[in-house]
Design a protein around this motif. Sequence first.
Motif, PDB file in Angstrom:
ATOM      1  N   ALA A   1      10.149  10.691   0.470  1.00 16.99           N
ATOM      2  CA  ALA A   1       9.529   9.453   0.424  1.00 16.99           C
ATOM      3  C   ALA A   1       9.540   8.635   1.980  1.00 16.99           C
ATOM      4  CB  ALA A   1      10.273   8.674  -0.626  1.00 16.99           C
ATOM      5  N   GLY A   2      10.676   8.745   2.414  1.00 16.16           N
ATOM      6  CA  GLY A   2      10.814   7.788   3.789  1.00 16.16           C
ATOM      7  C   GLY A   2       9.989   8.637   4.793  1.00 16.16           C
ATOM      8  N   VAL A   3       9.846   9.894   4.930  1.00 19.62           N
ATOM      9  CA  VAL A   3       8.903  10.617   5.947  1.00 19.62           C
ATOM     10  C   VAL A   3       7.668   9.919   5.572  1.00 19.62           C
ATOM     11  CG1 VAL A   3       8.093  12.667   6.704  1.00 19.62           C
ATOM     12  CG2 VAL A   3      10.633  12.409   6.393  1.00 19.62           C
ATOM     13  N   MET A   4       7.291  10.255   4.289  1.00 18.49           N
ATOM     14  CA  MET A   4       5.820  10.090   3.798  1.00 18.49           C
ATOM     15  C   MET A   4       5.362   8.457   4.524  1.00 18.49           C
ATOM     16  SD  MET A   4       4.209  10.877   0.133  1.00 18.49           S
ATOM     17  CE  MET A   4       4.800  12.401   0.141  1.00 18.49           C
ATOM     18  N   VAL A   5       6.304   7.639   3.729  1.00 16.79           N
ATOM     19  CA  VAL A   5       5.838   6.122   4.002  1.00 16.79           C
ATOM     20  C   VAL A   5       5.824   6.080   5.601  1.00 16.79           C
ATOM     21  CG1 VAL A   5       6.638   3.878   3.875  1.00 16.79           C
ATOM     22  CG2 VAL A   5       6.889   5.513   2.066  1.00 16.79           C
ATOM     23  N   PHE A   6       6.951   6.381   6.396  1.00 15.41           N
ATOM     24  CA  PHE A   6       6.800   6.414   7.875  1.00 15.41           C
ATOM     25  C   PHE A   6       5.648   6.810   8.619  1.00 15.41           C
ATOM     26  CE2 PHE A   6       8.492   6.741  12.241  1.00 15.41           C
ATOM     27  CZ  PHE A   6       8.897   5.510  12.516  1.00 15.41           C
ATOM     28  N   VAL A   7       5.337   8.080   8.279  1.00  5.94           N
ATOM     29  CA  VAL A   7       4.183   8.715   8.697  1.00  5.94           C
ATOM     30  C   VAL A   7       2.893   7.707   8.721  1.00  5.94           C
ATOM     31  CG1 VAL A   7       2.845  10.770   8.779  1.00  5.94           C
ATOM     32  CG2 VAL A   7       5.428  11.016   9.189  1.00  5.94           C
ATOM     33  N   CYS A   8       2.473   7.579   7.483  1.00  4.70           N
ATOM     34  CA  CYS A   8       1.515   6.827   6.888  1.00  4.70           C
ATOM     35  C   CYS A   8       1.296   5.574   7.702  1.00  4.70           C
ATOM     36  CB  CYS A   8       1.422   6.717   5.327  1.00  4.70           C
ATOM     37  SG  CYS A   8       1.139   7.856   4.702  1.00  4.70           S
ATOM     38  N   CYS A   9       2.447   4.777   7.875  1.00  6.22           N
ATOM     39  CA  CYS A   9       2.346   3.593   8.754  1.00  6.22           C
ATOM     40  C   CYS A   9       2.196   3.704  10.120  1.00  6.22           C
ATOM     41  CB  CYS A   9       3.830   2.839   8.225  1.00  6.22           C
ATOM     42  SG  CYS A   9       3.922   2.125   6.784  1.00  6.22           S
TER      43      CYS A   9
ATOM     44  N   THR B   1       0.715  -1.190  -0.197  1.00  7.92           N
ATOM     45  CA  THR B   1       0.005   0.027  -0.026  1.00  7.92           C
ATOM     46  C   THR B   1       0.730   1.217   0.162  1.00  7.92           C
ATOM     47  OG1 THR B   1      -0.122  -0.207   2.416  1.00  7.92           O
ATOM     48  CG2 THR B   1      -1.916  -1.114   1.193  1.00  7.92           C
ATOM     49  N   GLN B   2       2.016   1.317   0.384  1.00  4.00           N
ATOM     50  CA  GLN B   2       3.027   2.396   0.645  1.00  4.00           C
ATOM     51  C   GLN B   2       4.058   2.478  -0.406  1.00  4.00           C
ATOM     52  OE1 GLN B   2       1.758   4.605   2.995  1.00  4.00           O
ATOM     53  NE2 GLN B   2       0.437   3.213   3.707  1.00  4.00           N
ATOM     54  N   LEU B   3       4.182   1.534  -1.126  1.00  2.00           N
ATOM     55  CA  LEU B   3       5.148   1.675  -2.006  1.00  2.00           C
ATOM     56  C   LEU B   3       4.925   2.719  -3.165  1.00  2.00           C
ATOM     57  CD1 LEU B   3       7.827   0.404  -3.285  1.00  2.00           C
ATOM     58  CD2 LEU B   3       6.374  -1.279  -4.767  1.00  2.00           C
ATOM     59  N   PRO B   4       3.861   3.175  -3.866  1.00  2.00           N
ATOM     60  CA  PRO B   4       3.497   4.400  -4.659  1.00  2.00           C
ATOM     61  C   PRO B   4       3.853   5.483  -3.812  1.00  2.00           C
ATOM     62  CG  PRO B   4       1.568   2.711  -4.825  1.00  2.00           C
ATOM     63  CD  PRO B   4       2.472   2.433  -3.385  1.00  2.00           C
ATOM     64  N   PHE B   5       3.655   5.656  -2.468  1.00  2.00           N
ATOM     65  CA  PHE B   5       4.221   6.969  -1.883  1.00  2.00           C
ATOM     66  C   PHE B   5       5.635   7.108  -2.075  1.00  2.00           C
ATOM     67  CE2 PHE B   5      -0.118   5.931  -0.101  1.00  2.00           C
ATOM     68  CZ  PHE B   5      -0.592   7.103  -0.240  1.00  2.00           C
ATOM     69  N   ALA B   6       6.384   5.940  -2.034  1.00  2.00           N
ATOM     70  CA  ALA B   6       7.735   6.235  -2.020  1.00  2.00           C
ATOM     71  C   ALA B   6       8.446   6.417  -3.499  1.00  2.00           C
ATOM     72  CB  ALA B   6       8.400   5.078  -1.606  1.00  2.00           C
ATOM     73  N   ILE B   7       7.600   5.870  -4.440  1.00  2.00           N
ATOM     74  CA  ILE B   7       7.934   5.999  -5.935  1.00  2.00           C
ATOM     75  C   ILE B   7       7.903   7.345  -6.353  1.00  2.00           C
ATOM     76  CG2 ILE B   7       7.667   5.003  -8.151  1.00  2.00           C
ATOM     77  CD1 ILE B   7       6.965   2.458  -7.221  1.00  2.00           C
ATOM     78  N   LEU B   8       6.736   8.007  -6.051  1.00  2.00           N
ATOM     79  CA  LEU B   8       6.451   9.195  -6.570  1.00  2.00           C
ATOM     80  C   LEU B   8       7.361  10.235  -6.454  1.00  2.00           C
ATOM     81  CD1 LEU B   8       2.660   9.071  -6.665  1.00  2.00           C
ATOM     82  CD2 LEU B   8       4.136   8.882  -8.643  1.00  2.00           C
ATOM     83  N   PRO B   9       7.679  10.483  -4.822  1.00  2.00           N
ATOM     84  CA  PRO B   9       8.694  11.531  -4.635  1.00  2.00           C
ATOM     85  C   PRO B   9      10.347  11.302  -5.249  1.00  2.00           C
ATOM     86  CG  PRO B   9       7.425  10.733  -2.607  1.00  2.00           C
ATOM     87  CD  PRO B   9       7.021   9.934  -3.945  1.00  2.00           C
ATOM     88  N   LEU B  10      10.629   9.733  -5.206  1.00  2.00           N
ATOM     89  CA  LEU B  10      12.063   9.650  -5.646  1.00  2.00           C
ATOM     90  C   LEU B  10      11.774   9.820  -7.205  1.00  2.00           C
ATOM     91  CD1 LEU B  10      12.638   6.375  -3.864  1.00  2.00           C
ATOM     92  CD2 LEU B  10      13.991   8.429  -3.867  1.00  2.00           C
TER      93      LEU B  10
END
Length: 285
Positions: free
Chosen positions: A212-220, A162-171
Amino acid sequence: MSEEHKASKQWLITLPSLAWLAVFFVVPAALVVVTAFRPADLQGGVGAGWTLATLKEVQDPAYLPILWRTVWLSGMTTAACLALALPMAFQMARCGPRMRQVLLLLVVIPFLSNFLIRIFAWKSLLHPEGPLTKMLVALHLAPENAMLLNHAGTVLVVLIYTQLPFAILPLYAAAEKFDFGLLDAARDLGAGPWRAFAKVFVPGVRRGMISAGVMVFVCCLGQYVIPQMVGGTSDEMLGSKIAQRVFSDRNLPHASALAGGLMLAVLVPMLIIVLWQQFGRKEQR
């Protein structure tokens, strides 16, 4: 036009966004913090007066395993998403315009379907009678009585999905601005492809990795649907406890205290990152 006039115009342009953040973020966050200092009502509301009893309750050692599990799963999800998103963003930035649009569409497609439907799909796949379980049993990769649901590993896999797209787009946004001629220069100087990738490309997209790391970590950190649907009773995360206090126990002050602690756990690292970036800019100057 003077510099002061330009600055005032910029503030006027950003005023609607600031007002939106104030109304829908700052005010609710303040209400959560205030509610944590109120007593619970027997009818499931917020009682009159003020108390520190709720803050003492959330210091119960029983929350430590849940807190550790939340941080561990969030950290592992973040690391896995960054490891998978880095080569994906690299390839997307280097391919042609048409293929780039196709890859972007594939990344965005999951957002076009409902979040709960996607989690239900995973639950159906991982069910003992589901197709994925049957395939693993047929390939002798799992025993006949395999139970893929109700495991922390299952929660981790679905979190990564579920969180992979949130990491791909900023990168990808950072990789698109990267000068790939630097990689060719590194290869000319004797660096191998992996060394050039690690020593040149990865530092070049460092800001995208942080975002990307902050976005994924916060969502999790605040996730509770995935542990509830594919995890077991021993796989609760802090978000699950907050949801339990709100919907089952009807203890809003207790839920607010847990949410306030989670909010601090999110804001403090973000503040540290911002200060670290500002300090780095000053040193560069």
